[in-house]
Scaffold this active site. Structure first.
Site, PDB file in Angstrom:
ATOM      1  N   HIS A 323       0.827  -1.205   0.000  1.00 32.32           N
ATOM      2  CA  HIS A 323       0.000   0.000   0.000  1.00 32.32           C
ATOM      3  C   HIS A 323       0.869   1.266   0.000  1.00 32.32           C
ATOM      4  O   HIS A 323       0.695   2.147  -0.842  1.00 32.32           O
ATOM      5  CB  HIS A 323      -0.926  -0.029   1.224  1.00 32.32           C
ATOM      6  CG  HIS A 323      -1.852   1.133   1.313  1.00 32.32           C
ATOM      7  ND1 HIS A 323      -3.147   1.101   0.849  1.00 32.32           N
ATOM      8  CD2 HIS A 323      -1.676   2.381   1.804  1.00 32.32           C
ATOM      9  CE1 HIS A 323      -3.725   2.260   1.054  1.00 32.32           C
ATOM     10  NE2 HIS A 323      -2.853   3.071   1.642  1.00 32.32           N
ATOM     11  N   GLU A 324       1.813   1.326   0.935  1.00 32.94           N
ATOM     12  CA  GLU A 324       2.640   2.545   1.024  1.00 32.94           C
ATOM     13  C   GLU A 324       3.494   2.720  -0.224  1.00 32.94           C
ATOM     14  O   GLU A 324       3.673   3.830  -0.713  1.00 32.94           O
ATOM     15  CB  GLU A 324       3.517   2.519   2.281  1.00 32.94           C
ATOM     16  CG  GLU A 324       2.759   2.335   3.594  1.00 32.94           C
ATOM     17  CD  GLU A 324       1.537   3.208   3.756  1.00 32.94           C
ATOM     18  OE1 GLU A 324       1.532   4.344   3.234  1.00 32.94           O
ATOM     19  OE2 GLU A 324       0.551   2.768   4.381  1.00 32.94           O
ATOM     20  N   TYR A 409     -11.146   4.480   1.004  1.00 27.76           N
ATOM     21  CA  TYR A 409     -10.242   3.381   0.645  1.00 27.76           C
ATOM     22  C   TYR A 409     -11.011   2.285  -0.113  1.00 27.76           C
ATOM     23  O   TYR A 409     -10.699   1.939  -1.249  1.00 27.76           O
ATOM     24  CB  TYR A 409      -9.649   2.736   1.901  1.00 27.76           C
ATOM     25  CG  TYR A 409      -8.661   3.565   2.678  1.00 27.76           C
ATOM     26  CD1 TYR A 409      -9.092   4.575   3.528  1.00 27.76           C
ATOM     27  CD2 TYR A 409      -7.298   3.320   2.592  1.00 27.76           C
ATOM     28  CE1 TYR A 409      -8.184   5.315   4.277  1.00 27.76           C
ATOM     29  CE2 TYR A 409      -6.384   4.051   3.338  1.00 27.76           C
ATOM     30  CZ  TYR A 409      -6.829   5.044   4.180  1.00 27.76           C
ATOM     31  OH  TYR A 409      -5.932   5.760   4.912  1.00 27.76           O
TER      32      TYR A 409
HETATM   33 ZN   LIG Z   1      -2.923   5.135   2.097  1.00 27.30          ZN
END
Ligand SMILES: [Zn+2]
Length: 631
Positions: A323-324, A409
């Site tokens: 994700h990062e 998200y």
């Molecule tokens: Zn994020």
């Protein structure tokens, strides 16, 4: 950021804010501007900062940064005579305007403080300063800076040195640097940072793994970034490489475990480039922080800040790293114009994350994560008020900083999965690759995204998706009919077994958990009926060692159940969990469940008071509002 923070508590906070702001909502309809950033005082239509130079002393004795910020500014409105910067809890000592041939003290004053926005700093900029000038500000931060956490040695892994780190997203950069704190503009930066000699400073910039420990460090960030990506950490940090362009900074005590857990980072980086084009930032390193880091991860460019709660020992929680890393494209390279468009950062990144996880691991594992994501989304949709459920809702400065739980998200991810399914993976990947190129190092609104989508995909002859369908996702509450509900055979099986065991049809010994992923166990626990007896809970706990688990996500799931069902046999271990982690996602829902089980609000408050000194101010603030303000 990662990730789906605290659905229940945020919903409560949001509800409070909405109720209190309802009366003025209708009056505001006419002049509401979706493209405006309601979270800044900065007059970016008149002045734009292009470069920032910092010179900072890191003082652990007083928990303060002290020094200078020099902003290189362009006046884009020739008639503008007053520059407005964002600050929060900063002491401004002096200001000076520097032009090519002069240096003059600048007149400045602080305005009235606002709870969410901080305090505007007004600086007179006379005509004589010209179109381009530098503004030098001498200042220091406050020990209560909302971005900075100053950890005493006992709250670090090593226990011998203090540690400090920042968390600037969304509106906290202003509490350690006076600047135009809005994603709408981008700056390059450089910094000189002085620390106690034995410690190392790192920033979201060109960290050199071989830098000697001298107590004075110099950084450059040549790529322009939005202010929320400014980041710094200082501590007893050491480096270990993971691959050619990737590595880890952390305390020596966590180094080996981190190298093992995140060994796939280099492969993820290479795979991400293969999917969506070149990584534009040079190196990609991870900084593993102490447990009080409030998030799963923060995508500070070149150096993601990561919670140690991912160190499960089995690489089962590394989707946070995917994700990062993915944010290096979605978010850091192409940035939401305002926080109202946050789904363009987070939804796009959640989609990208799951695509990366499919390639690095396998689709079954990702389907499991999708099902868990979908379950949390449904919980969010139950709690978040309808007018905050659109991907691009109406925001203003009365809105809580985190207003949607995880909706931007998860719903964002499902929207992109819908587009992918409609147009086919190959075509949709090509679209995303060109999207990242087209808007690289820029910012984008939801409307610009929709226009670009229409121009490149929707307007095609025979397009399977209409603009109206796309807008249903971005502007309507809930989930459109075009959603594909995630499913996983493994998790379906776990849910059936949970039902059979709780209904007395089978023994726990018949549930063969060999080879089960942590996600499957989590789903089993979540699938237990509300009236399950305490004996059965105890049986499960001792068979699976749930109260003693080293997996933070299993612990989170279990202790929410423990608190909700008042399974007091495990309260001691539940408190240990609350003391062990400072990441909001892992602890706030447990406090929330305890406070709302009808019996234990006071106990929850007591546990919080015992633990709070180890929590980051951001996390403590979230928990506190849930425990005290919604009576
Ligand atoms: Zn994020």
């Amino acid at each position: 950021m990662l990730r789906k923070l605290l659905p229940s508590l945020f919903a409560l906070i949001t509800t409070l804010l909405i109720v209190s702001s309802c009366s003025s909502k209708d009056e505001m309809t006419d002049d509401y501007d979706p493209a405006r950033d309601y979270f800044t005082f900065a007059n970016t239509g008149q002045f734009v900062t292009e470069h920032l130079a910092l010179d900072l002393n890191v003082d652990f004795e007083s928990s303060e940064l002290r020094g200078f910020a020099m902003l290189s500014i362009r006046r884009i409105d020739a008639d503008a005579r007053e520059l407005v910067l964002d600050t929060r809890d900063l002491t401004i000592k002096s200001a000076a305007l520097l032009t090519a041939d002069s240096s003059e003290p600048a007149e400045f004053r602080l305005g009235e403080s606002h709870e969410t926005l901080g305090t505007p700093l007004f600086i007179a900029v006379p005509d004589t300063a010209g179109e381009r000038f530098d503004l030098m500000i001498e200042y220091n931060t406050s020990p209560k800076s909302t971005a900075l956490q100053w950890l005493p040695p006992e709250l670090t892994a090593g226990g011998r040195h203090p540690l400090m780190f920042s968390q600037s997203q969304a509106v906290h950069a202003r509490s350690w640097v006076p600047l135009q704190d809005t994603p709408a503009i981008r700056i390059t930066y450089e910094a000189t940072v002085r620390t106690p000699e034995s410690l190392l400073a790192v920033m979201s910039a060109d960290n050199d793994p071989l830098t000697p420990r001298t107590g004075e460090y110099y950084f450059e960030m040549p790529q322009p970034i939005p202010s929320y990506l400014l980041a710094i950490a200082v501590g007893n940090l050491y480096f270990a490489p993971l691959g050619e362009d990737t590595g880890i900074y952390t305390e020596p005590e966590l180094l080996d475990a981190s190298v093992y857990e995140f060994a796939d980072t280099q492969a993820m980086l290479e795979q991400a480039e293969a999917m969506y084009g070149p990584y534009e930032w040079g190196r990609y390193d991870l900084l593993i922080l102490p447990p009080s880091f409030p998030y799963g991860g923060m995508e500070n460019p070149r150096l993601s800040f990561i919670t140690p709660s991912l160190l499960a020992g089995d690489r089962s929680l590394v989707s946070v790293i995917a994700h990062e890393l993915a944010h290096s494209w979605s978010g850091n390279l192409v940035t939401n114009a305002t926080w109202r468009d946050g789904w363009l950062n987070e939804g796009m990144t959640s989609y990208f994350e799951s695509r990366l996880m499919e390639v690095i691991y396998d689709v079954k594992r990702v389907d499991e994560e999708r099902v868990l994501m979908y379950r949390e989304l449904l919980l969010d949709l139950e709690r978040v008020p309808e007018h905050m459920q659109a991907l691009a809702p109406r925001l203003d400065d009365t809105t809580s900083e985190d207003f949607q739980g995880g909706i931007h998200y998860s719903k964002g991810q499902l929207f992109l999965e819908f587009l992918e399914k409609s147009f086919g993976r190959e075509k949709f990947d090509a679209f995303l690759t060109s999207y990242f190129q087209e808007f690289a190092f820029g910012t984008i609104t939801t409307e610009q995204f929709l226009d670009y989508l229409e121009m490149n995909l929707l307007s095609e002859e025979g397009s399977p998706v209409t603009r109206e369908q796309a807008e249903e996702w971005t502007y309507q509450a809930g989930l459109p009919d075009t959603v594909t509900i995630p499913s996983s055979e493994n998790l379906d099986n776990a849910a059936s077994l949970a039902a059979a065991w709780s209904g007395g049809e089978i023994d726990l010994a018949d549930v063969s958990v060999e080879g089960w992923s942590p996600q499957t166990r989590i789903h089993f626990i979540n699938s237990l009926p509300t009236d399950l007896s305490k004996e059965k809970l105890g049986e499960l706990d001792s068979a699976w060692g749930l109260s003693e688990t080293s997996n933070a996500e299993i612990g989170r799931t279990w202790f929410i159940q423990v608190a909700t069902r008042r399974y007091t046999d495990a309260y001691e271990q539940m408190e240990a969990h609350l003391n062990r982690f400072g990441r909001g996602r892992l602890i706030a829902p447990v406090y929330g469940a305890l406070a709302s089980n009808g019996e234990d609000r006071e106990l929850a408050q007591q546990m919080f008071e015992r633990a709070r000194s180890a929590y980051h101010p951001i996390t403590a603030g979230w928990i506190e509002s849930g425990l005290y303000e919604d009576d």
